[in-house]
Design an enzyme around this catalytic site. Structure first.
Site, PDB file in Angstrom:
ATOM      1  N   GLU A  75      -3.014  -0.964   4.969  1.00 22.96           N
ATOM      2  CA  GLU A  75      -3.849  -1.174   6.144  1.00 22.96           C
ATOM      3  C   GLU A  75      -4.190  -2.666   6.171  1.00 22.96           C
ATOM      4  OE1 GLU A  75      -7.465   1.139   6.262  1.00 22.96           O
ATOM      5  OE2 GLU A  75      -8.099   0.124   8.111  1.00 22.96           O
ATOM      6  N   ARG A 320      -2.991   5.315  -9.913  1.00 22.14           N
ATOM      7  CA  ARG A 320      -3.091   3.932  -9.484  1.00 22.14           C
ATOM      8  C   ARG A 320      -3.162   3.009 -10.684  1.00 22.14           C
ATOM      9  NH1 ARG A 320      -6.619   3.687  -5.033  1.00 22.14           N
ATOM     10  NH2 ARG A 320      -7.189   1.552  -5.426  1.00 22.14           N
ATOM     11  N   LYS A 330     -10.446  -3.412  -1.795  1.00 28.19           N
ATOM     12  CA  LYS A 330     -10.405  -4.439  -0.755  1.00 28.19           C
ATOM     13  C   LYS A 330     -11.795  -4.719  -0.207  1.00 28.19           C
ATOM     14  CE  LYS A 330      -6.825  -2.664   1.471  1.00 28.19           C
ATOM     15  NZ  LYS A 330      -5.821  -2.422   2.514  1.00 28.19           N
TER      16      LYS A 330
HETATM   17  P1  ATP Z   1      -8.989   0.119  -0.304  1.00 25.79           P
HETATM   18  O1  ATP Z   1      -8.857  -0.860  -1.425  1.00 25.79           O
HETATM   19  O2  ATP Z   1      -9.459  -0.500   0.963  1.00 25.79           O
HETATM   20  O3  ATP Z   1      -9.681   1.380  -0.694  1.00 25.79           O
HETATM   21  P2  ATP Z   1      -6.209   0.748  -0.493  1.00 25.79           P
HETATM   22  O4  ATP Z   1      -6.124  -0.154  -1.651  1.00 25.79           O
HETATM   23  O5  ATP Z   1      -5.855   2.192  -0.621  1.00 25.79           O
HETATM   24  O6  ATP Z   1      -7.609   0.665   0.161  1.00 25.79           O
HETATM   25  P3  ATP Z   1      -4.119   0.475   1.458  1.00 25.79           P
HETATM   26  O7  ATP Z   1      -3.856  -0.648   2.356  1.00 25.79           O
HETATM   27  O8  ATP Z   1      -4.281   1.819   2.062  1.00 25.79           O
HETATM   28  O9  ATP Z   1      -5.400   0.082   0.681  1.00 25.79           O
HETATM   29  O10 ATP Z   1      -3.038   0.558   0.319  1.00 25.79           O
HETATM   30  C1  ATP Z   1      -1.682   0.564   0.594  1.00 25.79           C
HETATM   31  C2  ATP Z   1      -0.952   1.316  -0.469  1.00 25.79           C
HETATM   32  O11 ATP Z   1      -1.194   0.776  -1.750  1.00 25.79           O
HETATM   33  C3  ATP Z   1      -1.362   2.765  -0.530  1.00 25.79           C
HETATM   34  O12 ATP Z   1      -0.178   3.542  -0.510  1.00 25.79           O
HETATM   35  C4  ATP Z   1      -2.074   2.916  -1.831  1.00 25.79           C
HETATM   36  O13 ATP Z   1      -1.835   4.170  -2.400  1.00 25.79           O
HETATM   37  C5  ATP Z   1      -1.463   1.788  -2.668  1.00 25.79           C
HETATM   38  N1  ATP Z   1      -2.403   1.315  -3.667  1.00 25.79           N
HETATM   39  C6  ATP Z   1      -3.644   0.849  -3.442  1.00 25.79           C
HETATM   40  N2  ATP Z   1      -4.247   0.513  -4.594  1.00 25.79           N
HETATM   41  C7  ATP Z   1      -3.362   0.789  -5.583  1.00 25.79           C
HETATM   42  C8  ATP Z   1      -3.400   0.665  -7.015  1.00 25.79           C
HETATM   43  N3  ATP Z   1      -4.477   0.198  -7.648  1.00 25.79           N
HETATM   44  N4  ATP Z   1      -2.302   1.035  -7.713  1.00 25.79           N
HETATM   45  C9  ATP Z   1      -1.217   1.497  -7.068  1.00 25.79           C
HETATM   46  N5  ATP Z   1      -1.118   1.636  -5.736  1.00 25.79           N
HETATM   47  C10 ATP Z   1      -2.174   1.293  -4.991  1.00 25.79           C
END
Ligand code: ATP
Ligand code: MG
Length: 658
Positions: A75, A320, A330
């Site tokens: 996003e 994650r 974020k």
């Molecule tokens: P936020 O930090 O705002 O809660 P988010 O990190 O999930 O949101 P997105 O833009 O939705 O932000 O993430 C994009 C992709 O990255 C998603 O498919 C999410 O699963 C993946 N992602 C986010 N954080 C991690 C992480 N720490 N490890 C692995 N994949 C991640």
């Protein structure tokens, strides 16, 4: 600037499947490939098979192979962080390993929080990591996509769900919905669940046409108000949001919810393996429900292709990536930026990809780090020092050595001729002979590190002291004869002598009585008249606590107040000038600049005529001090050179903080 440490694509790193057992995701993919679950690439979807070059070659090689299509769906509401890098490396790595395709998709369904700056930053970071999504250049590229391009289609499916009795317009406010969501034992309630279909349809159209204010109505799925999985208790599909969107402008004032949109986005792009993090595991029944519900009553033989069943991807969840001493949310990172706790999203202390890049990390090291950790189904936290060790390993092999002095102490070699300069040969990288040697000037006036001299040294101090002798790296042995101080008693200069028989740092011949002199320390140094002044930025961890926020519930409470140290008057060997010259694309000879910067007296700041500093990263090892890179604040025209310390030479963090 040549940057040997930088990008090759993930597929060309040595981490081939043979190097480790298959991950659980690879096992799923290989089983799917064997069973033919997703079919094979055809000329219609393997494109661009007609293109020349690597992208076309890859597309032609893909034809007839089992389909593996992955994506990274950020996003655009902030910069990407090191956790996102895990997902990018994983998804791109799988696409390239299985001759598949990888999409970058912006999940731009919330106009309130999204900005062009973030879109640009995300593209830059994904490309830098080596995940080339551009179909003209990327061998595994599937292209770049926008969820907002699917708004019309998603809306049509919303109406279809109403027709099928599987969705309804609800007048409850968000607050009321959450008040009525029930408990595991008590079902949720909604007074509008049995609203007649024509009513719901009319209201949805009015919502779309802007006839209702924010929050007055939602479109909800009609699933199961008593489900033990709360995600299935008639989730909201559409909300009213009178807000302009960066892509669709003011066309829409209703926007799909993340859960509703996400599975459809994957479906529309033909994604086979929709890989996401564990917290979405209990959303999977919902994604499946949406697609099954659209497909309900459809037939593959329908003469109208838009009435045939839609593609149903397989969602797969993995744990994650989490690092200690790090926050990867974020929302929190945005707070750090907005409240000016850091200099920006790309502050070298930030756990963002942009921050790591500016700090001098290589994309290859980040890929190797995540690849070695692999993917699992259990959440855990990785030691930050493991990431640091990976980058150390890379930089040790790939960066040239240089000398620089952070806190200069003047040394005069009294028995060395005044006007003389000798150019010493120093090896650029003992790990890699191919990196050659460079010339380093030696003269009567030098700088050494202030810390390397002590007036009253303790027993184990082997560096320079009154009457003591040390080796200057690659130059000569020197002995300290006298210490010069100013009126306040501060040391301003050392008067030394050198031994001409030690040229190159070699041991002198034995004395007449056979005794051999020894030195216990080798110091780094810089010739003062040739030195290039620089600002050096040293970084410590951004947080003092392993798990920021654990103590008080407030992550800011664990911010390390001394995570940035700026050293304004460092002195570097002149080889940096050659690098600046070659980096400055067409820049010509060196010219003194009057009045620029303010180096310590006696120096002429240097610039490159007409040169602008490119956004490239020169990486070095400064002997004994660590790995460094050139920061973007460097201003060649103003004679301003700024270095960031990427990481120290050894992992001394645990020790010093203990
Ligand atoms: P936020 O930090 O705002 O809660 P988010 O990190 O999930 O949101 P997105 O833009 O939705 O932000 O993430 C994009 C992709 O990255 C998603 O498919 C999410 O699963 C993946 N992602 C986010 N954080 C991690 C992480 N720490 N490890 C692995 N994949 C991640
Ligand atoms: Mg998310």
């Amino acid at each position: 600037m040549p940057d040997p440490a930088s990008n090759s694509s993930p597929s060309s790193t040595p981490s081939t499947p043979a190097a480790r057992p298959l991950s659980f995701i690879e096992q799923v993919i290989e089983a799917d490939n064997l069973s033919g679950r997703w079919g094979v690439w055809t000329p219609a979807d393997a494109s661009p098979t007609a293109a020349p070059g690597p992208a076309g070659d890859a597309a032609r090689a893909r034809l007839g192979k089992p389909r593996v299509h992955t994506r990274f769906p950020p996003e655009p509401n902030g910069y990407l962080h090191i956790g996102h890098a895990k997902s990018i490396c994983l998804n791109y790595g799988l696409a390239s390993r299985y001759h598949g395709r990888f999409n970058l998709r912006f999940d731009d369904t919330n106009p309130a929080k999204e900005e062009q700056e973030y879109v640009d930053a995300i593209k830059r970071d994904v490309l830098w990591l080596g995940a080339d999504f551009n179909t003209h250049t990327g061998a595994s590229a599937g292209g770049i996509f926008w969820a907002s391009d699917y708004f019309e289609q998603m809306y049509a499916w919303g109406e279809e769900l109403i027709h099928k009795g599987l969705a309804y317009v609800c007048a409850l406010s968000a607050d009321e919905v959450s008040k009525r969501r029930g408990t595991p034992q008590i079902p949720a309630t909604s007074p509008d669940r049995d609203r007649p279909k024509p009513d719901s349809l009319r209201l949805l159209r009015e919502m779309r046409d802007g006839k209702h204010p924010n929050g007055s109505y939602t479109l909800r799925a009609r699933i199961d108000l008593a489900s033990p999985n709360f995600n299935l208790r008639d989730p909201v599909l559409y909300r009213i949001l009178h807000e302009a969107h960066h892509n669709t402008g003011t066309k829409w004032c209703i926007y799909p919810m993340y859960d509703y949109a996400h599975g459809f986005e994957d479906s529309l792009e033909g994604i086979t393996h929709s890989i996401c993090t564990l917290e979405f595991e209990n959303h999977r029944p919902l994604y499946d429900w949406f697609i099954d519900s659209v497909n309900h009553g459809r037939h593959a033989q329908d003469p109208d292709p838009s009435r045939r069943p839609i593609h149903h991807p397989q969602q797969i969840e993995f744990a994650r990536g989490n690092l200690n001493y790090t926050v990867t949310s974020k929302r929190f990172l945005l707070r750090l930026v907005q409240d000016k706790h850091v200099l920006g999203w790309d502050d070298p202390r930030m756990p963002t990809i942009a921050g790591f890049r500016r700090r001098g990390y290589t994309a290859a090291a980040i890929r190797e780090f995540w690849d070695q950790l692999g993917v699992t189904k259990t959440n855990g936290t990785v030691d930050f020092s493991r990431l640091e060790n990976t980058i150390r390993g890379h930089l040790n092999r790939t960066t040239p050595r240089r000398m620089g002095v952070l806190r200069p102490l003047k040394v005069t070699i009294e028995n060395y001729e005044d006007a003389k300069t000798e150019w010493m040969d120093l090896v650029n990288n003992p790990e890699d002979a191919a990196m050659g040697v460079r010339k380093v000037p030696f003269s009567r006036t030098l700088y050494i590190e202030r810390d390397d001299f002590m007036e009253d040294p303790p027993k184990k101090f082997f560096r320079l002291a009154q009457g003591a002798e040390v080796r200057l790296r690659g130059a000569y042995w020197i002995r300290c004869e006298r210490v010069i101080k100013d009126a306040s008693g501060a040391i301003t200069e050392l008067r030394c002598s050198y031994d001409p028989t030690t040229r190159g740092g070699e041991s002198p011949p034995p004395a007449a009585d056979g005794t051999v002199r020894k030195v216990k320390a080798t110091l780094h140094w810089v010739s003062a008249p040739h030195a290039m002044p620089a600002e050096v930025r040293l970084f410590d961890r951004l947080f003092n606590a392993e798990e920021p926020g654990k103590r008080t519930g407030e992550q800011l409470d664990d911010l390390n107040p001394s995570s940035l140290e700026i050293i304004p008057g460092a002195m570097l060997e002149p080889a940096f000038l050659d690098d600046l010259r070659s980096a400055s694309q067409g820049g010509t000879g060196l010219q003194p600049v009057s009045g620029a910067a303010s180096p310590p007296s006696g120096f002429t700041p240097i610039t490159l005529a007409g040169a602008t500093w490119p956004d490239a990263i020169g990486r070095y090892q400064l002997e004994r001090l660590g790995y460094f890179c050139i920061d973007k604040d460097t201003d060649v025209a103003a004679g301003r050179l700024v270095l960031n310390r990427t990481v120290t030479l050894k992992d001394d963090w645990a020790k010093t903080k203990a």
